[in-house]
Design a protein around this motif. Structure first.
Motif, PDB file in Angstrom:
ATOM      1  N   VAL A 187       0.992  -1.363  -0.260  1.00  0.00           N
ATOM      2  CA  VAL A 187       0.131   0.050  -0.006  1.00  0.00           C
ATOM      3  C   VAL A 187       0.904   1.529   0.135  1.00  0.00           C
ATOM      4  O   VAL A 187       1.767   1.324   0.769  1.00  0.00           O
ATOM      5  CB  VAL A 187      -0.931   0.026   1.218  1.00  0.00           C
ATOM      6  CG1 VAL A 187      -1.953   1.128   1.015  1.00  0.00           C
ATOM      7  CG2 VAL A 187      -1.520  -1.261   1.355  1.00  0.00           C
ATOM      8  N   SER A 188       0.650   2.235  -0.664  1.00  0.00           N
ATOM      9  CA  SER A 188       1.024   3.423  -0.864  1.00  0.00           C
ATOM     10  C   SER A 188       0.868   4.154   0.873  1.00  0.00           C
ATOM     11  O   SER A 188      -0.086   3.641   1.484  1.00  0.00           O
ATOM     12  CB  SER A 188       0.620   4.269  -1.748  1.00  0.00           C
ATOM     13  OG  SER A 188      -0.649   4.772  -1.592  1.00  0.00           O
ATOM     14  N   ALA A 189       1.705   5.269   1.024  1.00  0.00           N
ATOM     15  CA  ALA A 189       1.443   5.917   2.286  1.00  0.00           C
ATOM     16  C   ALA A 189       0.145   6.566   2.378  1.00  0.00           C
ATOM     17  O   ALA A 189      -0.673   6.671   3.269  1.00  0.00           O
ATOM     18  CB  ALA A 189       2.470   7.203   2.332  1.00  0.00           C
ATOM     19  N   GLU A 190      -0.535   7.109   0.985  1.00  0.00           N
ATOM     20  CA  GLU A 190      -1.857   7.465   0.959  1.00  0.00           C
ATOM     21  C   GLU A 190      -3.036   6.348   1.578  1.00  0.00           C
ATOM     22  O   GLU A 190      -3.967   6.680   2.000  1.00  0.00           O
ATOM     23  CB  GLU A 190      -2.205   8.028  -0.374  1.00  0.00           C
ATOM     24  CG  GLU A 190      -1.362   9.597  -0.490  1.00  0.00           C
ATOM     25  CD  GLU A 190      -0.017   9.035  -1.011  1.00  0.00           C
ATOM     26  OE1 GLU A 190       0.384   8.050  -1.243  1.00  0.00           O
ATOM     27  OE2 GLU A 190       0.619  10.161  -1.077  1.00  0.00           O
ATOM     28  N   GLY A 191      -2.739   5.172   0.876  1.00  0.00           N
ATOM     29  CA  GLY A 191      -3.475   4.055   1.002  1.00  0.00           C
ATOM     30  C   GLY A 191      -3.451   3.558   2.602  1.00  0.00           C
ATOM     31  O   GLY A 191      -4.725   3.209   3.003  1.00  0.00           O
ATOM     32  N   LEU A 192      -2.229   3.831   2.987  1.00  0.00           N
ATOM     33  CA  LEU A 192      -2.214   3.471   4.551  1.00  0.00           C
ATOM     34  C   LEU A 192      -2.981   4.381   5.418  1.00  0.00           C
ATOM     35  O   LEU A 192      -3.637   4.006   6.291  1.00  0.00           O
ATOM     36  CB  LEU A 192      -0.526   3.505   5.059  1.00  0.00           C
ATOM     37  CG  LEU A 192       0.051   2.057   4.726  1.00  0.00           C
ATOM     38  CD1 LEU A 192       1.523   2.275   5.051  1.00  0.00           C
ATOM     39  CD2 LEU A 192      -0.474   0.724   5.553  1.00  0.00           C
ATOM     40  N   ALA A 193      -2.916   5.569   5.106  1.00  0.00           N
ATOM     41  CA  ALA A 193      -3.685   6.769   5.883  1.00  0.00           C
ATOM     42  C   ALA A 193      -5.125   6.420   5.676  1.00  0.00           C
ATOM     43  O   ALA A 193      -5.992   6.730   6.588  1.00  0.00           O
ATOM     44  CB  ALA A 193      -3.179   8.143   5.121  1.00  0.00           C
ATOM     45  N   LYS A 194      -5.522   6.099   4.595  1.00  0.00           N
ATOM     46  CA  LYS A 194      -7.013   5.987   4.239  1.00  0.00           C
ATOM     47  C   LYS A 194      -7.453   4.578   4.981  1.00  0.00           C
ATOM     48  O   LYS A 194      -8.503   4.829   5.590  1.00  0.00           O
ATOM     49  CB  LYS A 194      -7.322   5.503   2.789  1.00  0.00           C
ATOM     50  CG  LYS A 194      -8.671   5.279   2.549  1.00  0.00           C
ATOM     51  CD  LYS A 194      -9.090   5.200   0.923  1.00  0.00           C
ATOM     52  CE  LYS A 194     -10.508   4.708   0.592  1.00  0.00           C
ATOM     53  NZ  LYS A 194     -10.750   4.763  -0.756  1.00  0.00           N
ATOM     54  N   ALA A 195      -6.605   3.618   5.086  1.00  0.00           N
ATOM     55  CA  ALA A 195      -6.941   2.418   5.763  1.00  0.00           C
ATOM     56  C   ALA A 195      -7.248   2.650   7.381  1.00  0.00           C
ATOM     57  O   ALA A 195      -7.859   2.120   7.929  1.00  0.00           O
ATOM     58  CB  ALA A 195      -5.971   1.359   5.532  1.00  0.00           C
ATOM     59  N   ARG A 196      -6.030   3.456   7.559  1.00  0.00           N
ATOM     60  CA  ARG A 196      -6.061   3.795   9.247  1.00  0.00           C
ATOM     61  C   ARG A 196      -7.298   4.825   9.449  1.00  0.00           C
ATOM     62  O   ARG A 196      -7.823   4.495  10.552  1.00  0.00           O
ATOM     63  CB  ARG A 196      -5.034   4.639   9.605  1.00  0.00           C
ATOM     64  CG  ARG A 196      -4.952   5.144  11.184  1.00  0.00           C
ATOM     65  CD  ARG A 196      -3.509   5.969  11.153  1.00  0.00           C
ATOM     66  NE  ARG A 196      -2.542   5.429  11.284  1.00  0.00           N
ATOM     67  CZ  ARG A 196      -1.557   5.150  12.264  1.00  0.00           C
ATOM     68  NH1 ARG A 196      -2.232   5.359  13.486  1.00  0.00           N
ATOM     69  NH2 ARG A 196      -0.375   4.442  12.072  1.00  0.00           N
ATOM     70  N   GLU A 197      -7.699   5.542   8.740  1.00  0.00           N
ATOM     71  CA  GLU A 197      -8.848   6.388   9.182  1.00  0.00           C
ATOM     72  C   GLU A 197     -10.261   5.594   8.996  1.00  0.00           C
ATOM     73  O   GLU A 197     -11.048   5.977   9.827  1.00  0.00           O
ATOM     74  CB  GLU A 197      -9.071   7.349   7.737  1.00  0.00           C
ATOM     75  CG  GLU A 197     -10.106   8.603   7.943  1.00  0.00           C
ATOM     76  CD  GLU A 197     -11.448   8.091   7.529  1.00  0.00           C
ATOM     77  OE1 GLU A 197     -12.176   8.570   8.254  1.00  0.00           O
ATOM     78  OE2 GLU A 197     -11.704   7.540   6.682  1.00  0.00           O
ATOM     79  N   ILE A 198     -10.254   4.530   8.088  1.00  0.00           N
ATOM     80  CA  ILE A 198     -11.551   3.612   7.968  1.00  0.00           C
ATOM     81  C   ILE A 198     -11.334   2.925   9.348  1.00  0.00           C
ATOM     82  O   ILE A 198     -12.800   2.901   9.921  1.00  0.00           O
ATOM     83  CB  ILE A 198     -11.630   2.934   6.745  1.00  0.00           C
ATOM     84  CG1 ILE A 198     -11.829   3.875   5.398  1.00  0.00           C
ATOM     85  CG2 ILE A 198     -12.646   1.660   6.802  1.00  0.00           C
ATOM     86  CD1 ILE A 198     -11.592   3.142   4.203  1.00  0.00           C
ATOM     87  N   ALA A 199     -10.678   2.162   9.365  1.00  0.00           N
ATOM     88  CA  ALA A 199     -10.449   1.463  10.749  1.00  0.00           C
ATOM     89  C   ALA A 199     -10.697   2.213  12.064  1.00  0.00           C
ATOM     90  O   ALA A 199     -11.543   1.716  12.965  1.00  0.00           O
ATOM     91  CB  ALA A 199      -9.164   0.599  10.958  1.00  0.00           C
ATOM     92  N   SER A 200     -10.215   3.434  12.129  1.00  0.00           N
ATOM     93  CA  SER A 200     -10.568   4.151  13.252  1.00  0.00           C
ATOM     94  C   SER A 200     -11.757   4.688  13.690  1.00  0.00           C
ATOM     95  O   SER A 200     -12.249   5.198  14.681  1.00  0.00           O
ATOM     96  CB  SER A 200      -9.501   5.553  13.360  1.00  0.00           C
ATOM     97  OG  SER A 200      -9.830   6.440  12.435  1.00  0.00           O
TER      98      SER A 200
END
Length: 347
Positions: A187-200
């Motif tokens: 995952v790209s840095a942007e993808g990781l940030a999106k995954a974290r936001e969804i999980a949070s």
């Protein structure tokens, strides 16, 4: 706390990376003796075979217990509590207990079981870890191979979820002390940030997040949260605590494929990857016999990633278990596994 054995519950959806994480923890246990309790979906156990022998100093075969009579959250009284009591009655106690739930388990009933009198005085829940497939979540999916999921639940908590996968994902996150975003290398840095936001969206405020590739995280962090989760169940209520629903596994199915000897590791990997591309398949795991090799080839596959390594021989015919959405075309999946091998041999 000093007199209690810490226990870590590792949960997460099918193929999120729980077993890969546990292999890493065992291989880097730092002298700790670890007992494993593994709960498989259905009545067929494979994760124990994948984990046996990866670090005999940390966790011997005798310290691995499989619960295969059903999802652990539904069989707490019948399976989990007697297993814990037997484990705690041993003369040589483990330094740490790790519990790997099936991908369909609700963690809340399991955490509550640690308040049972025969367990509460001896063990505490050091932490609940939820492993999330960051590559899939960055695309708005719970698992890589799921074609589509409904939109994220609305802010209205009274609304019912039409998707049991969404309910389960939410419940696992609500109970977590630590969320591991696995497959971060995909995952790209942007993808990781999106995954974290969804999980949070469904985690509690104090929950920590870690990124991991190939299950590599610091054992001192994962096995040292000191959460005492069993004392904090009021803040970990699940969707099922708030609604009069039963926990339903009917949207998933599993079946076994007995594998003949494959020509090579490459043909075996190609067969598994082709089967993973079949509609509705979420995960394939187990073992394959390779021509000319005494040890079986252990296999874990989810999405485009197929992990393999030669495992300690355990006897019996190597088998693969296929896990997926209800309505899998078993005939086609079995044929795919065979056809790829045949095509390789013919080429």
């Amino acid at each position: 706390m000093a007199t209690k054995i810490p226990a870590t519950i590792i949960t997460g959806f099918l193929g999120a990376g729980k077993t890969t994480l546990i292999r890493h923890l065992l291989q880097n246990a730092g002298g700790r003796r670890i007992a494993l309790i593994i709960n498989e979906f259905g009545d067929m156990g494979f994760d124990a075979d994948l984990l046996k022998g990866c670090n005999s100093d940390a966790c011997s075969a005798d310290d691995i217990v499989e619960l295969t009579n059903g999802c652990i959250c539904c069989t707490v009284a019948d399976d989990f509590l007697p297993t814990m009591e037997t484990l705690l009655s041993r003369s040589e106690q483990p330094d740490h207990i790790i519990i790997e739930t099936s991908g369909l388990a609700l963690p809340q009933p399991l955490v509550r079981a640690f308040s049972w009198p025969s367990v509460k005085s001896k063990v505490t829940v050091d932490g609940v870890i939820t492993v999330v497939d960051a590559a899939a979540l960055s695309e708005g999916k719970m698992v890589h191979d799921e074609a589509a999921l409904q939109e994220q639940r609305t802010a209205d908590e009274a609304l019912d979820h039409e998707s049991p996968i969404e309910e389960l994902f939410e419940d696992q996150l609500k109970c977590a002390d630590l969320v591991i975003l696995s497959k971060a290398d995909l995952v790209s840095a942007e993808g990781l940030a999106k995954a974290r936001e969804i999980a949070s969206r469904d985690t509690r405020d104090a929950v920590q997040f870690l990124e991991a590739s190939n299950g590599i995280v610091s054992p001192s962090v994962v096995l040292g949260l000191t959460a005492q989760a069993e004392e904090d169940m009021e803040n970990r209520k699940s969707h099922h605590d708030d609604h009069d629903h039963e926990h339903d596994h009917d949207d998933f199915e599993t079946f076994i494929v007995e594998t003949s000897s494959h020509e090579s590791v490459d043909t075996a990997r190609a067969a598994v990857l082709a089967a993973m591309n079949s509609h509705g398949v979420l995960r394939i795991k187990g073992a394959i016999s390779i021509h000319g090799k005494n040890a079986p080839l252990a296999v874990q596959a989810v999405g485009p990633r197929v992990e393999t390594w030669f495992a300690t021989p355990s006897g019996g015919t190597p088998k693969l278990v296929v896990i997926g959405e209800k309505g899998l075309d078993q005939t086609a999946i079995r044929a795919t596994l065979s056809d790829v091998i045949a095509a390789k041999k013919a080429s």
